[in-house]
Scaffold this motif. Sequence first.
Motif, PDB file in Angstrom:
ATOM      1  N   TYR A  83      53.824  49.318  52.729  1.00 47.19           N
ATOM      2  CA  TYR A  83      55.210  49.183  52.276  1.00 47.19           C
ATOM      3  C   TYR A  83      55.726  47.751  52.303  1.00 47.19           C
ATOM      4  N   ASP A  84      55.314  46.976  53.302  1.00 43.44           N
ATOM      5  CA  ASP A  84      55.819  45.602  53.419  1.00 43.44           C
ATOM      6  C   ASP A  84      55.591  44.782  52.152  1.00 43.44           C
ATOM      7  N   GLY A  85      54.503  45.083  51.455  1.00 45.03           N
ATOM      8  CA  GLY A  85      54.231  44.364  50.217  1.00 45.03           C
ATOM      9  C   GLY A  85      55.307  44.598  49.165  1.00 45.03           C
ATOM     10  N   LEU A  86      55.895  45.768  49.208  1.00 43.17           N
ATOM     11  CA  LEU A  86      56.937  46.122  48.242  1.00 43.17           C
ATOM     12  C   LEU A  86      58.153  45.214  48.358  1.00 43.17           C
ATOM     13  N   GLY A 235      57.283  47.576  58.073  1.00 38.61           N
ATOM     14  CA  GLY A 235      56.657  47.247  59.351  1.00 38.61           C
ATOM     15  C   GLY A 235      57.103  45.913  59.883  1.00 38.61           C
ATOM     16  N   GLY A 236      56.131  45.135  60.328  1.00 40.33           N
ATOM     17  CA  GLY A 236      56.476  43.917  61.054  1.00 40.33           C
ATOM     18  C   GLY A 236      56.696  42.686  60.194  1.00 40.33           C
ATOM     19  N   LEU A 237      56.473  42.798  58.882  1.00 41.06           N
ATOM     20  CA  LEU A 237      56.551  41.607  58.040  1.00 41.06           C
ATOM     21  C   LEU A 237      57.931  40.971  58.112  1.00 41.06           C
ATOM     22  N   VAL A 238      58.950  41.816  58.120  1.00 41.24           N
ATOM     23  CA  VAL A 238      60.311  41.302  58.216  1.00 41.24           C
ATOM     24  C   VAL A 238      60.902  41.847  59.505  1.00 41.24           C
TER      25      VAL A 238
END
Lengths: 573, 103
Positions: A83-86, A235-238
């Motif tokens: 999901y973080d890629g989205l 997740g943890g990306l942001v």
Amino acid sequence: MPTQAPQTVIGTLNPIAILCFLLFVAGTLAITYWAAKKTKTASQFYAAGGGITGFQNGLALAGDYMSAASFLGIAGLVSTKGYDGLIYSVGWLVGWPIVMFLISEPLRNLGKFTFSDVVAFRLKQKPIKTAAAIGSLVTVLFYLTAQMVGAGTLIKLMFGLPYESALFIVGGLMIAYVLFGGMLATTWVQIIKAVLLLGGATLLVLLTLDKVDWSYGKLFQMASDKYGSSFLEPGGLVSDPLDAFSLGLALMFGTAGLPHILMRFYTVPDAREARKSVFYATGFIGYFYILTVTIGFGAAVLVGKDAIMAIDKGGNMAAMVLAEFNGGSLLLGFLAAVAFATILAVVAGLTLAGASALSHDLYVGVFRSGKANEKEEMKVAKAATIGLGITAVLLGLLFKGQNVAFMVGLAFAVAASANFPALLLSIVWKRFTTAGAVTSIFTGMIVAVTLIMLSPTVYEDVMQAAPKKELVAANDKVAGIEKALKAADITPELKATKEAELTTAKADAATKKTAVKPAPFGMKNPGVFSMGLAFLMGILVSLMKREKTAEDMFESEKVRTYVGIGAEGANKH
Amino acid sequence: MSSKMINSILEDPEFKELARQKNKVSLILTITELVLYFGFIGLIAYNKPFLATKLSAGSATTIGIPIAVGVIILSWILTGIYIFWANSVYDEKVKRIKKRFGG
């Protein structure tokens, strides 16, 4: 069950890829030859004589914007991080409506060839054009470096061609397009590339959906079964809210400050076509990002994260791996050629924008005080093209093997902080002055560049790459042991060993941590400060001392902005 | 174009109305887009559990996926709304003003 790494021909010379690529090169060079005959004047060189339609420009804008980084990078990010890629794919799209509502029409009505024409419209030419040209060049050079290093690495990965040869091919072709065919050839290269990329990505998505019974529900179910439900959650990306907001600002307003994008609005006949082109571009780009997200999830489900990361740790080959899985070396070859064409088209657009900043803004606007004849300007523009092309290849060689992903972020941060505030204020604010604009441009640029250099992305990950990598590995080990300890069926003996291991691993991580000097600036994205300060300084300095001539001209500028009367048609010379 | 004519256009009530309306439409649409996107970013920053909610029991798809795709599609629709307004209302007014002043 361990994922078996599939047999792959990625990284070997693929005859189909080479054939497709040669066809593309032959086609685009033929177009360049045709365009060269129509590229005699400065207006033809910079703006294709203003004869491009809104629909064509929409495709060309999409072509300029859909870089290999977004095609391969977003698919890769989604395939490895879910999901973080989205979040990135959304961020890269939302700047377009802003371009349309605030920038496109006044830009078209007030300027001639570059966005600094607009900022300088009622302010003093020399200081503004100098500052704006530097802002453009800094943006272009960061973006160009990232593209060139990416080009060399990707082409090596895809075709097995040496890094240096890839750079020379890219450099040589882009110089040829821009030098001989100017904006007309560059536009058609973008259009062809956009059509190929959209078509190729669509095909890949259709083949993928065919494998999951044409159901997105099933695709996500499979992803969740394979990687856990967290794969479909942020997740943890942001993690830090201010950092997330800051990233959002740079992505959104950076788009409205990219010189190679802004320059495209002079290729259409009027403001009406300019706004139309943004509508088409937004549609194409949005559609494309939805495709890349599907490709990312498809690659993760059908091929598997491990197999993707075995080829490239960053996941950049996800789309290629999926292409090979779905359509063998035929589809892989086609898409690899499309990716190559994509890189080529983007660097050609960037080179043209950089050359315009050098020749139109700096040489004609500053050194010759706006008075240079057509022949002279063309000569300088062409020399600037060759110079920039060579610079791009040299930058690619210089940064070989370096992690330059941060440079795309930097280009967006500079565009959002140095170029966008001055452009917007010059359009909407009567009291904006020359001193205010120059201060705003330099504040935005210096703050953005400095803060990124002092951020964890560069200060730790790039400048202290080796110890940082060890630290990350040590932390991963700690996390792995902690996860094993939480398992429900753990035996008491195993628990004791794991606990002992954990103590050593934690101690190791602590030592590794001392080896990495923490970044002085804690955030990854400086946008909120650099852009905020650029606006603030621009406004404060303007308020300190009024500029009477600029205020008077604001009124006549209004007639031009809203009605388009007096707008210099690039086609009316 | 003479400065006299520019002044008379600037004083023209229809032009003033045109400029006011254009600013209003641009501003409203810009704010809508900002709310849309930073609303999404706000959810990521402050309410991850909401985005992780499953669409329905037994479905793996999280609500965050249609929301992200929705932001992309709505952004495009906003540009469509602007085009529709500009082509049907704005351009007509511009044409009328230009005609009256012979521009």
